[in-house]
Design an enzyme around this catalytic site. Structure first.
Site, PDB file in Angstrom:
ATOM      1  N   SER A 145      15.441  12.944  72.617  1.00 57.75           N
ATOM      2  CA  SER A 145      15.894  11.630  72.173  1.00 57.75           C
ATOM      3  C   SER A 145      15.940  11.573  70.644  1.00 57.75           C
ATOM      4  CB  SER A 145      15.000  10.549  72.778  1.00 57.75           C
ATOM      5  OG  SER A 145      15.568   9.261  72.624  1.00 57.75           O
ATOM      6  N   ASP A 238      22.676   8.654  81.369  1.00 60.44           N
ATOM      7  CA  ASP A 238      22.099   8.263  80.082  1.00 60.44           C
ATOM      8  C   ASP A 238      23.182   7.774  79.121  1.00 60.44           C
ATOM      9  OD1 ASP A 238      20.686   8.062  77.712  1.00 60.44           O
ATOM     10  OD2 ASP A 238      20.323  10.223  77.518  1.00 60.44           O
ATOM     11  N   HIS A 268      17.921   9.315  81.081  1.00 60.07           N
ATOM     12  CA  HIS A 268      17.458   9.712  79.755  1.00 60.07           C
ATOM     13  C   HIS A 268      16.041  10.254  79.815  1.00 60.07           C
ATOM     14  CE1 HIS A 268      17.301   9.587  75.367  1.00 60.07           C
ATOM     15  NE2 HIS A 268      16.131   8.994  75.449  1.00 60.07           N
TER      16      HIS A 268
END
Length: 313
Positions: A145, A238, A268
């Protein structure tokens, strides 16, 4: 332990209202993320040590069986959440799969610290490790991320400053285009937790007064010429996975090396469920093995960027 992904998806969705609420302070959201990340239990026999490198607190991870090399892992959390302690389990599994030890820096988070504080801290940590004898040829840097975006930004900064590059980069659901979040233009997907409204809140808090298209903030807008080989995992549900398409294009334009694997019908950072989701365990094992191969290749037959291909799996 295995839990059906439909059950995990439902659990993540049930927590989304609190996670997305502007009434929940950042401290409360940090505690929530600690619970999510802490669900990843490390392999039995893993040892952890607290340390400080270049003034930055870190957690050193030592899996029970290693074959050499070092993984530097930059945790996710929108540059505002997440911690080295919370990510110990996931990183222990990834390091074990790669056969390495690991270092997880606790870089400064927003809103207390904005760009470029975290990036400069990571340059300082990596540089100090090199000064202390770290071999860049047997080192990989990975992140998920925001940590994936920071990994790319760090690699670019190292190149631009003439600092020896690591053998490879690992990217999990990398958040690498904050500009579309500042513009509130990120598309909606089926992710059970992450909404574009969340990234639209986090992005300006990290960027501050800087141009969100600066490569140090949004690496997709930078020149990726000469960066180390990359292994990238993304998830089809995601909303941040669109950044991966831009990374692919940028790496291709730079004749770089990228292996990209996209997991359909997953969300995600699903790798964080490595202890309870079969798909996550397989993905972490795959990523670790791919990173390990770059360490071994560096030792024997280096791959040169001008012979590289961008591959999707």
């Amino acid at each position: 332990m295995n839990i059906d992904k439909r059950v995990i998806r439902a659990g993540l969705r049930s927590s989304r209202p609190l996670f997305a609420s502007p009434r929940v302070p950042v401290g409360g959201k940090r505690l929530m993320v600690e619970m999510v990340t802490g669900a990843a239990r490390p392999p039995r026999g893993t040892r952890f040590e607290r340390d400080t490198i270049a003034g930055v607190p870190v957690v050193r991870v030592r899996p029970p069986h290693t074959t050499g090399g070092t993984l530097i892992y930059l945790h996710g959390g929108g540059y505002a959440l997440g911690s080295a302690k919370g990510y110990r389990g996931l990183v222990a599994h990834l390091a074990a799969a790669a056969g390495t030890t690991a270092v997880i820096p606790d870089y400064s988070r927003s809103p207390e610290a904005r760009y470029p504080v975290a990036l400069e801290e990571m340059v300082a940590v990596y540089s100090r490790l090199l000064d202390d004898g770290l071999d860049p040829g047997t080192t990989v840097i990975a992140g998920d991320s925001a940590g994936g975006g920071l990994t790319l930004a760090l690699a670019t900064a190292l190149r631009d400053r003439g600092i020896a590059a690591p053998a490879a980069l690992g990217l999990i659901s990398p958040w690498a285009d904050l500009a579309i979040d500042v513009d509130r233009a990120r598309p909606v997907r089926r992710d059970p937790l992450i909404l574009p409204s969340m990234t639209a809140d986090w992005a300006p808090r990290y960027a501050g007064d800087h141009d969100p298209r600066s490569p140090g903030i949004s690496p997709v807008y930078g020149d990726m010429t000469g960066l180390p080989p990359m292994v990238m995992h993304t998830a089809g549900d995601d909303p941040i996975c669109v950044d991966a398409d831009k990374i692919e294009a940028a790496v291709a334009a730079a004749a770089g090396i990228l292996r990209h694997r996209r997991f359909d019908d997953l969300w995600h950072d699903f790798h964080l469920q490595v202890s309870i989701l079969a798909e996550a365990r397989e993905a972490v094992t795959d990523l670790g093995a791919a990173l390990r191969q770059h360490i071994l290749t560096t030792d024997s037959d280096p791959i040169h960027p001008d012979t590289a291909k961008v591959a999707s799996a």
